[in-house]
Design a protein around this motif. Structure first.
Motif, PDB file in Angstrom:
ATOM      1  N   TYR A 241       0.823  -1.210   0.000  1.00 15.08           N
ATOM      2  CA  TYR A 241       0.000   0.000   0.000  1.00 15.08           C
ATOM      3  C   TYR A 241       0.858   1.263   0.000  1.00 15.08           C
ATOM      4  O   TYR A 241       0.620   2.186  -0.773  1.00 15.08           O
ATOM      5  N   ASN A 242       1.849   1.287   0.871  1.00 15.37           N
ATOM      6  CA  ASN A 242       2.738   2.448   0.946  1.00 15.37           C
ATOM      7  C   ASN A 242       4.087   1.994   1.473  1.00 15.37           C
ATOM      8  O   ASN A 242       4.316   1.942   2.679  1.00 15.37           O
ATOM      9  N   ALA A 243       4.988   1.664   0.558  1.00 16.38           N
ATOM     10  CA  ALA A 243       6.301   1.124   0.931  1.00 16.38           C
ATOM     11  C   ALA A 243       7.108   2.097   1.775  1.00 16.38           C
ATOM     12  O   ALA A 243       7.973   1.687   2.557  1.00 16.38           O
ATOM     13  N   LYS A 244       6.833   3.389   1.642  1.00 17.82           N
ATOM     14  CA  LYS A 244       7.581   4.386   2.406  1.00 17.82           C
ATOM     15  C   LYS A 244       7.250   4.323   3.891  1.00 17.82           C
ATOM     16  O   LYS A 244       7.941   4.919   4.716  1.00 17.82           O
ATOM     17  N   SER A 245       6.195   3.601   4.260  1.00 18.75           N
ATOM     18  CA  SER A 245       5.826   3.474   5.664  1.00 18.75           C
ATOM     19  C   SER A 245       6.821   2.608   6.428  1.00 18.75           C
ATOM     20  O   SER A 245       6.929   2.713   7.651  1.00 18.75           O
ATOM     21  N   LEU A 246       7.542   1.776   5.712  1.00 20.18           N
ATOM     22  CA  LEU A 246       8.523   0.881   6.337  1.00 20.18           C
ATOM     23  C   LEU A 246       9.954   1.288   6.009  1.00 20.18           C
ATOM     24  O   LEU A 246      10.878   0.946   6.743  1.00 20.18           O
ATOM     25  N   ASN A 247      10.116   1.992   4.906  1.00 23.96           N
ATOM     26  CA  ASN A 247      11.432   2.475   4.491  1.00 23.96           C
ATOM     27  C   ASN A 247      11.211   3.762   3.704  1.00 23.96           C
ATOM     28  O   ASN A 247      10.733   3.731   2.577  1.00 23.96           O
ATOM     29  N   ALA A 248      11.533   4.882   4.317  1.00 24.27           N
ATOM     30  CA  ALA A 248      11.211   6.188   3.738  1.00 24.27           C
ATOM     31  C   ALA A 248      11.672   6.331   2.298  1.00 24.27           C
ATOM     32  O   ALA A 248      10.999   6.968   1.488  1.00 24.27           O
ATOM     33  N   CYS A 249      12.811   5.744   1.967  1.00 23.78           N
ATOM     34  CA  CYS A 249      13.365   5.905   0.620  1.00 23.78           C
ATOM     35  C   CYS A 249      13.362   4.599  -0.168  1.00 23.78           C
ATOM     36  O   CYS A 249      14.217   4.367  -1.030  1.00 23.78           O
ATOM     37  N   SER A 250      12.381   3.755   0.105  1.00 19.54           N
ATOM     38  CA  SER A 250      12.223   2.521  -0.659  1.00 19.54           C
ATOM     39  C   SER A 250      12.029   2.839  -2.134  1.00 19.54           C
ATOM     40  O   SER A 250      11.410   3.848  -2.500  1.00 19.54           O
ATOM     41  N   ASN A 251      12.576   1.990  -3.003  1.00 21.99           N
ATOM     42  CA  ASN A 251      12.391   2.152  -4.447  1.00 21.99           C
ATOM     43  C   ASN A 251      11.009   1.695  -4.903  1.00 21.99           C
ATOM     44  O   ASN A 251      10.619   1.924  -6.046  1.00 21.99           O
ATOM     45  N   MET A 252      10.280   1.041  -4.008  1.00 21.06           N
ATOM     46  CA  MET A 252       8.976   0.486  -4.368  1.00 21.06           C
ATOM     47  C   MET A 252       7.921   1.593  -4.413  1.00 21.06           C
ATOM     48  O   MET A 252       7.877   2.452  -3.534  1.00 21.06           O
ATOM     49  N   PRO A 253       7.079   1.610  -5.445  1.00 22.40           N
ATOM     50  CA  PRO A 253       6.047   2.643  -5.532  1.00 22.40           C
ATOM     51  C   PRO A 253       5.002   2.502  -4.435  1.00 22.40           C
ATOM     52  O   PRO A 253       4.759   1.406  -3.932  1.00 22.40           O
ATOM     53  N   ARG A 254       4.373   3.611  -4.069  1.00 21.28           N
ATOM     54  CA  ARG A 254       3.318   3.609  -3.053  1.00 21.28           C
ATOM     55  C   ARG A 254       1.994   3.279  -3.746  1.00 21.28           C
ATOM     56  O   ARG A 254       1.164   4.140  -3.996  1.00 21.28           O
ATOM     57  N   ALA A 255       1.815   2.002  -4.025  1.00 22.11           N
ATOM     58  CA  ALA A 255       0.740   1.558  -4.920  1.00 22.11           C
ATOM     59  C   ALA A 255      -0.655   1.940  -4.462  1.00 22.11           C
ATOM     60  O   ALA A 255      -1.492   2.354  -5.271  1.00 22.11           O
ATOM     61  N   GLY A 256      -0.925   1.787  -3.174  1.00 21.28           N
ATOM     62  CA  GLY A 256      -2.247   2.143  -2.676  1.00 21.28           C
ATOM     63  C   GLY A 256      -2.368   3.626  -2.418  1.00 21.28           C
ATOM     64  O   GLY A 256      -3.339   4.273  -2.823  1.00 21.28           O
ATOM     65  N   HIS A 257      -1.395   4.187  -1.748  1.00 17.91           N
ATOM     66  CA  HIS A 257      -1.414   5.593  -1.366  1.00 17.91           C
ATOM     67  C   HIS A 257      -1.505   6.524  -2.571  1.00 17.91           C
ATOM     68  O   HIS A 257      -2.198   7.547  -2.528  1.00 17.91           O
ATOM     69  N   MET A 258      -0.830   6.171  -3.646  1.00 13.95           N
ATOM     70  CA  MET A 258      -0.834   7.014  -4.845  1.00 13.95           C
ATOM     71  C   MET A 258      -1.965   6.658  -5.812  1.00 13.95           C
ATOM     72  O   MET A 258      -2.042   7.206  -6.912  1.00 13.95           O
ATOM     73  N   GLY A 259      -2.827   5.735  -5.424  1.00 15.93           N
ATOM     74  CA  GLY A 259      -3.967   5.388  -6.257  1.00 15.93           C
ATOM     75  C   GLY A 259      -3.629   4.538  -7.462  1.00 15.93           C
ATOM     76  O   GLY A 259      -4.418   4.460  -8.413  1.00 15.93           O
ATOM     77  N   ILE A 260      -2.482   3.894  -7.436  1.00 13.30           N
ATOM     78  CA  ILE A 260      -2.097   3.032  -8.558  1.00 13.30           C
ATOM     79  C   ILE A 260      -2.916   1.749  -8.542  1.00 13.30           C
ATOM     80  O   ILE A 260      -3.413   1.297  -9.579  1.00 13.30           O
ATOM     81  N   LEU A 261      -3.062   1.158  -7.363  1.00 12.02           N
ATOM     82  CA  LEU A 261      -3.822  -0.075  -7.217  1.00 12.02           C
ATOM     83  C   LEU A 261      -4.981   0.122  -6.241  1.00 12.02           C
ATOM     84  O   LEU A 261      -4.840   0.819  -5.229  1.00 12.02           O
TER      85      LEU A 261
END
Length: 221
Positions: A174-194
């Motif tokens: 949902y939001n990879a930055k919640s566990l790692n602020a600078c994760s390369n993974m997109p914030r799929a739920g938070h940004m409305g991608i998924l």
């Protein structure tokens, strides 16, 4: 195979930014950051709204601006701010509305395979893909995958399905930055991608015992 159209815009940014990136700040190997006015102006002047692709994509939020200088973001001096940013991102996570974590792993595999979405050629409301294979090994039957992220083979089989594990995986998607602020993974739920249902399908791909992700080594699919 997976559609990489949505990454064309990023490639275009790099090509257009070449001259600007060459003019690095004194003593910095990274170059202009999020606060570089000339760099921001160059981006704004180089793109225009087209279809669903709007110029607001060029505007960084606090998390993106923080991670634009990876050396500074990883420094001990930034530790407190990093923790605050991660907490703020964790607060954005919407948990399953019905309390159910898993959907259909077969649908999850389709989402993981698809990189379609969010380009100017896409119509509003069309579902996006997750493009998960661009960074991860997932199904052992798929021979084409990226290695930016870790292999997800045996993900659920190795971790189990307790509440804490499910929450961590959901938050990561949902939001990879919640566990790692600078994760390369997109914030799929938070940004409305998924959408929520799509995240459930990806969770099933990771955790459902019937999913090829969790097949025992050597077991035919």
């Amino acid at each position: 195979m997976k559609d990489v159209v949505k990454y064309a815009a990023f490639a275009a940014v790099l090509l257009l930014a070449g001259p600007a990136l060459a003019e690095t700040k004194a003593g910095s190997s990274w170059g202009p950051g999020a606060d570089d006015t000339a760099f921001a102006h160059m981006l704004a002047a180089s793109f225009k709204d087209k279809g669903i692709a709007k110029l607001d994509r060029l505007t960084q939020d606090e998390t993106q601006a923080f991670c634009s200088d990876p050396e500074a973001a990883a420094s001990p001096a930034a530790a407190e701010k990093r923790q605050r940013i991660e907490a703020a991102n964790m607060a954005t996570v919407n948990w399953p509305s019905d309390g159910k974590w898993l959907g259909d792993w077969k649908e999850g595999e389709k989402i993981a395979q698809s990189g379609r979405g969010n380009t100017w050629t896409d119509k509003p409301g069309e579902p996006n893909g997750g493009n998960c294979y661009n960074c991860h090994q997932i199904s052992p039957a798929e021979i084409s995958y990226g290695t930016i992220g870790p292999s997800l083979l045996q993900y659920g089989a190795l971790r189990g399905g307790d509440e804490e594990t499910m929450k961590a995986a959901w938050a990561k998607i949902y939001n990879a930055k919640s566990l790692n602020a600078c994760s390369n993974m997109p914030r799929a739920g938070h940004m409305g991608i998924l959408a929520e249902a799509q995240i459930k399908h990806l969770m099933a791909l990771l955790f459902d015992p019937a999913s090829p992700v969790n097949a025992k080594a050597g077991k035919p699919q």
